[in-house]
Design a protein around this motif. Structure first.
Motif, PDB file in Angstrom:
ATOM      1  N   LEU A 175       0.859  -1.180   0.000  1.00  0.00           N
ATOM      2  CA  LEU A 175       0.000   0.000   0.000  1.00  0.00           C
ATOM      3  C   LEU A 175       0.894   1.228   0.000  1.00  0.00           C
ATOM      4  N   ASP A 176       0.792   2.036  -1.065  1.00  0.00           N
ATOM      5  CA  ASP A 176       1.502   3.315  -1.140  1.00  0.00           C
ATOM      6  C   ASP A 176       0.500   4.390  -0.754  1.00  0.00           C
ATOM      7  N   MET A 177       0.637   4.932   0.476  1.00  0.00           N
ATOM      8  CA  MET A 177      -0.375   5.837   1.019  1.00  0.00           C
ATOM      9  C   MET A 177      -0.235   7.281   0.520  1.00  0.00           C
ATOM     10  N   THR A 178       0.894   7.603  -0.074  1.00  0.00           N
ATOM     11  CA  THR A 178       1.134   8.972  -0.559  1.00  0.00           C
ATOM     12  C   THR A 178       1.757   8.875  -1.947  1.00  0.00           C
ATOM     13  N   ALA A 179       0.991   8.401  -2.914  1.00  0.00           N
ATOM     14  CA  ALA A 179       1.550   7.952  -4.192  1.00  0.00           C
ATOM     15  C   ALA A 179       2.091   9.079  -5.060  1.00  0.00           C
ATOM     16  N   VAL A 234       0.219  -3.643  -5.976  1.00  0.00           N
ATOM     17  CA  VAL A 234       0.301  -2.320  -5.376  1.00  0.00           C
ATOM     18  C   VAL A 234      -1.053  -1.629  -5.372  1.00  0.00           C
ATOM     19  N   THR A 235      -1.423  -1.096  -4.204  1.00  0.00           N
ATOM     20  CA  THR A 235      -2.557  -0.187  -4.087  1.00  0.00           C
ATOM     21  C   THR A 235      -1.982   1.196  -3.839  1.00  0.00           C
ATOM     22  N   SER A 236      -2.248   2.129  -4.762  1.00  0.00           N
ATOM     23  CA  SER A 236      -1.679   3.475  -4.696  1.00  0.00           C
ATOM     24  C   SER A 236      -2.788   4.486  -4.432  1.00  0.00           C
ATOM     25  N   ILE A 237      -2.635   5.247  -3.348  1.00  0.00           N
ATOM     26  CA  ILE A 237      -3.665   6.226  -2.982  1.00  0.00           C
ATOM     27  C   ILE A 237      -3.077   7.628  -3.066  1.00  0.00           C
ATOM     28  N   HIS A 275      -8.224   7.548  -5.709  1.00  0.00           N
ATOM     29  CA  HIS A 275      -8.208   8.958  -5.318  1.00  0.00           C
ATOM     30  C   HIS A 275      -8.910   9.082  -3.970  1.00  0.00           C
ATOM     31  N   GLY A 276      -8.220   9.609  -2.970  1.00  0.00           N
ATOM     32  CA  GLY A 276      -8.856   9.765  -1.671  1.00  0.00           C
ATOM     33  C   GLY A 276      -7.845  10.003  -0.569  1.00  0.00           C
ATOM     34  N   ASP A 277      -8.370  10.119   0.641  1.00  0.00           N
ATOM     35  CA  ASP A 277      -7.555  10.298   1.843  1.00  0.00           C
ATOM     36  C   ASP A 277      -7.126   8.912   2.319  1.00  0.00           C
ATOM     37  N   SER A 278      -5.848   8.617   2.240  1.00  0.00           N
ATOM     38  CA  SER A 278      -5.369   7.256   2.544  1.00  0.00           C
ATOM     39  C   SER A 278      -5.581   6.876   3.999  1.00  0.00           C
ATOM     40  N   VAL A 279      -5.504   7.853   4.904  1.00  0.00           N
ATOM     41  CA  VAL A 279      -5.715   7.558   6.324  1.00  0.00           C
ATOM     42  C   VAL A 279      -7.165   7.134   6.562  1.00  0.00           C
ATOM     43  N   GLU A 280      -8.110   7.889   5.978  1.00  0.00           N
ATOM     44  CA  GLU A 280      -9.529   7.539   6.132  1.00  0.00           C
ATOM     45  C   GLU A 280      -9.844   6.239   5.406  1.00  0.00           C
ATOM     46  N   TRP A 281      -9.238   6.052   4.228  1.00  0.00           N
ATOM     47  CA  TRP A 281      -9.460   4.818   3.471  1.00  0.00           C
ATOM     48  C   TRP A 281      -9.024   3.608   4.290  1.00  0.00           C
ATOM     49  N   LEU A 282      -7.876   3.733   4.941  1.00  0.00           N
ATOM     50  CA  LEU A 282      -7.339   2.617   5.709  1.00  0.00           C
ATOM     51  C   LEU A 282      -8.235   2.281   6.904  1.00  0.00           C
ATOM     52  N   PHE A 333      -1.896  -5.798   4.297  1.00  0.00           N
ATOM     53  CA  PHE A 333      -0.778  -5.633   3.374  1.00  0.00           C
ATOM     54  C   PHE A 333       0.515  -6.173   4.005  1.00  0.00           C
ATOM     55  N   ASP A 334       1.381  -6.647   3.129  1.00  0.00           N
ATOM     56  CA  ASP A 334       2.711  -7.037   3.621  1.00  0.00           C
ATOM     57  C   ASP A 334       3.486  -5.803   4.065  1.00  0.00           C
ATOM     58  N   THR A 335       3.429  -4.739   3.229  1.00  0.00           N
ATOM     59  CA  THR A 335       4.183  -3.512   3.509  1.00  0.00           C
ATOM     60  C   THR A 335       3.341  -2.290   3.175  1.00  0.00           C
ATOM     61  N   ILE A 336       3.342  -1.324   4.076  1.00  0.00           N
ATOM     62  CA  ILE A 336       2.791  -0.004   3.790  1.00  0.00           C
ATOM     63  C   ILE A 336       3.962   0.958   3.614  1.00  0.00           C
ATOM     64  N   PHE A 337       3.951   1.685   2.500  1.00  0.00           N
ATOM     65  CA  PHE A 337       4.965   2.710   2.229  1.00  0.00           C
ATOM     66  C   PHE A 337       4.306   4.072   2.327  1.00  0.00           C
ATOM     67  N   ILE A 338       4.946   4.998   3.043  1.00  0.00           N
ATOM     68  CA  ILE A 338       4.364   6.322   3.202  1.00  0.00           C
ATOM     69  C   ILE A 338       5.460   7.380   3.207  1.00  0.00           C
ATOM     70  N   ASP A 339       5.181   8.474   2.504  1.00  0.00           N
ATOM     71  CA  ASP A 339       6.103   9.609   2.405  1.00  0.00           C
ATOM     72  C   ASP A 339       5.330  10.858   2.814  1.00  0.00           C
ATOM     73  N   PRO A 340       5.215  11.132   4.127  1.00  0.00           N
ATOM     74  CA  PRO A 340       4.430  12.286   4.574  1.00  0.00           C
ATOM     75  C   PRO A 340       4.986  13.589   4.008  1.00  0.00           C
ATOM     76  N   ALA A 341       4.093  14.474   3.565  1.00  0.00           N
ATOM     77  CA  ALA A 341       4.512  15.772   3.024  1.00  0.00           C
ATOM     78  C   ALA A 341       5.151  16.601   4.125  1.00  0.00           C
ATOM     79  N   ARG A 342       6.371  17.090   3.866  1.00  0.00           N
ATOM     80  CA  ARG A 342       7.132  17.808   4.886  1.00  0.00           C
ATOM     81  C   ARG A 342       7.134  19.316   4.658  1.00  0.00           C
TER      82      ARG A 342
END
Length: 318
Positions: A22-26, A42-45, A69-76, A83-92
């Motif tokens: 799951l790529d939460m910040t695709a 891959v699920t890309s949000i 297309h959506g808010d990955s936190v709310e979707w989750l 998922f085996d792995t969640i990948f996330i790149d929070p906007a800094r």
């Protein structure tokens, strides 16, 4: 922050083919693309509607990618998927500037981490290269995690926190310099007590890569160091296993008035570096009255007896 192809390739090396990702910040999908090319499902949000549409077009030829297309936190929160792995790149970055605390980033994973952990076996969090590792782990409220520091020969690019439900071994730090052999150590190990020596002409001066400097504080096991707080090393011969740049020493000069006065005539154009030195590199260049550039280097450094020296070298040889 957007990811380069070479860094995304490092991210994809952290997972196995066939994993559910799951790529939460695709974003525009560079990481999702590399996960898909690795053979992952891959699920890309993506929160931004326009970016999600571009992402959908970019990845349309990959049947192992689902774009949402959506808010990955709310979707989750609503999802029953695991998922085996969640990948996330929070906007800094936002309109108020650059942020380093997870609580200031978007999404705020310091709040959503429990939900994320409930939906996966492992979380990969991409973070700023400026992040304070101990503070970040404390902010997330976790006991520990593996840390992967990624960079090239010039700069540290990012830090990835590898958070797992079950770490069977001691958490470790892996310092990856793209195109070079990585350097690893247990991040609970005490700093090594190195031997110290003053460099001389003909020695090899060694400077750790930026990722190693970030991950280990510049401490590399098994090499002679100039000073406990001068993260430069010295050896008699080139050592291909050292995780950093190496230089042949042409001269070593005491940092005194006479050598400062003569320096410009001998080296009018030279690259200046300062390590554990009372002057910054720009200040040292100004003091020596030199123009920066060319193939020669000067390292202003403190050695183990407390004296200051100017170590002149050629350009990097490895």
């Amino acid at each position: 922050m957007s990811t380069s192809d070479e860094v995304a390739e490092v991210h994809s090396s952290m997972v196995k083919p066939g994993e559910r990702i799951l790529d939460m910040t695709a974003g525009l999908g560079i990481d999702s693309l590399h996960f898909a090319m690795k053979g992952c499902n891959v699920t890309s949000i993506e929160l931004d509607e326009n970016a999600a549409e571009v992402l959908r077009n970019n990845l349309s030829s990959y049947k192992n990618v689902q774009v949402i297309h959506g808010d990955s936190v709310e979707w989750l929160k609503e999802s029953r998927q695991h998922f085996d792995t969640i990948f996330i790149d929070p906007a800094r970055r936002d309109s108020s500037g650059r942020h380093f605390l997870f609580s200031q980033c978007s999404p705020d994973i310091s709040k959503s981490l429990p939900d994320m952990i409930a939906h996966c076996d492992r979380i990969l969090v991409k973070a700023s290269p400026m992040i304070d590792l101990k503070s970040a782990i404390r902010e997330l409220g976790i006991d520990g995690c593996n840390v992967i520091v990624i960079g090239n020969s010039r700069e540290c690019k990012e830090v990835v926190l590898d958070i797992r439900k079950d770490i069977s071994d001691k958490p470790g730090i892996e310092c990856i310099t793209i195109g070079r052999k990585s350097y690893s150590r247990c991040n609970t190990d005490p700093d090594t007590c190195n031997n110290y020596r003053i460099p001389i002409t003909g020695n090899i001066l060694m400077q750790p890569f930026p990722a190693v400097m970030k991950g280990t504080g510049g401490n590399v096991d098994g090499y002679d160091k100039l000073h406990p707080f001068t993260h430069l090393y010295v050896a008699d011969n080139l050592d291909v296993s050292f995780p950093g740049q190496q230089y042949i020493i042409k001269d070593v000069l005491p940092f005194n008035k006479e050598n400062i006065r003569k320096f410009k005539n001998a080296y009018p154009k030279i690259n200046v570096v300062a390590r554990n030195f009372p002057l910054t590199a720009p200040e040292l260049a100004k003091k020596l009255k030199v123009q920066e550039g060319g193939d020669t280097m000067v390292f202003g450094a403190t050695v183990y007896d407390g004296s200051r020296v100017l170590v002149i070298t050629g350009g990097p040889i490895s």
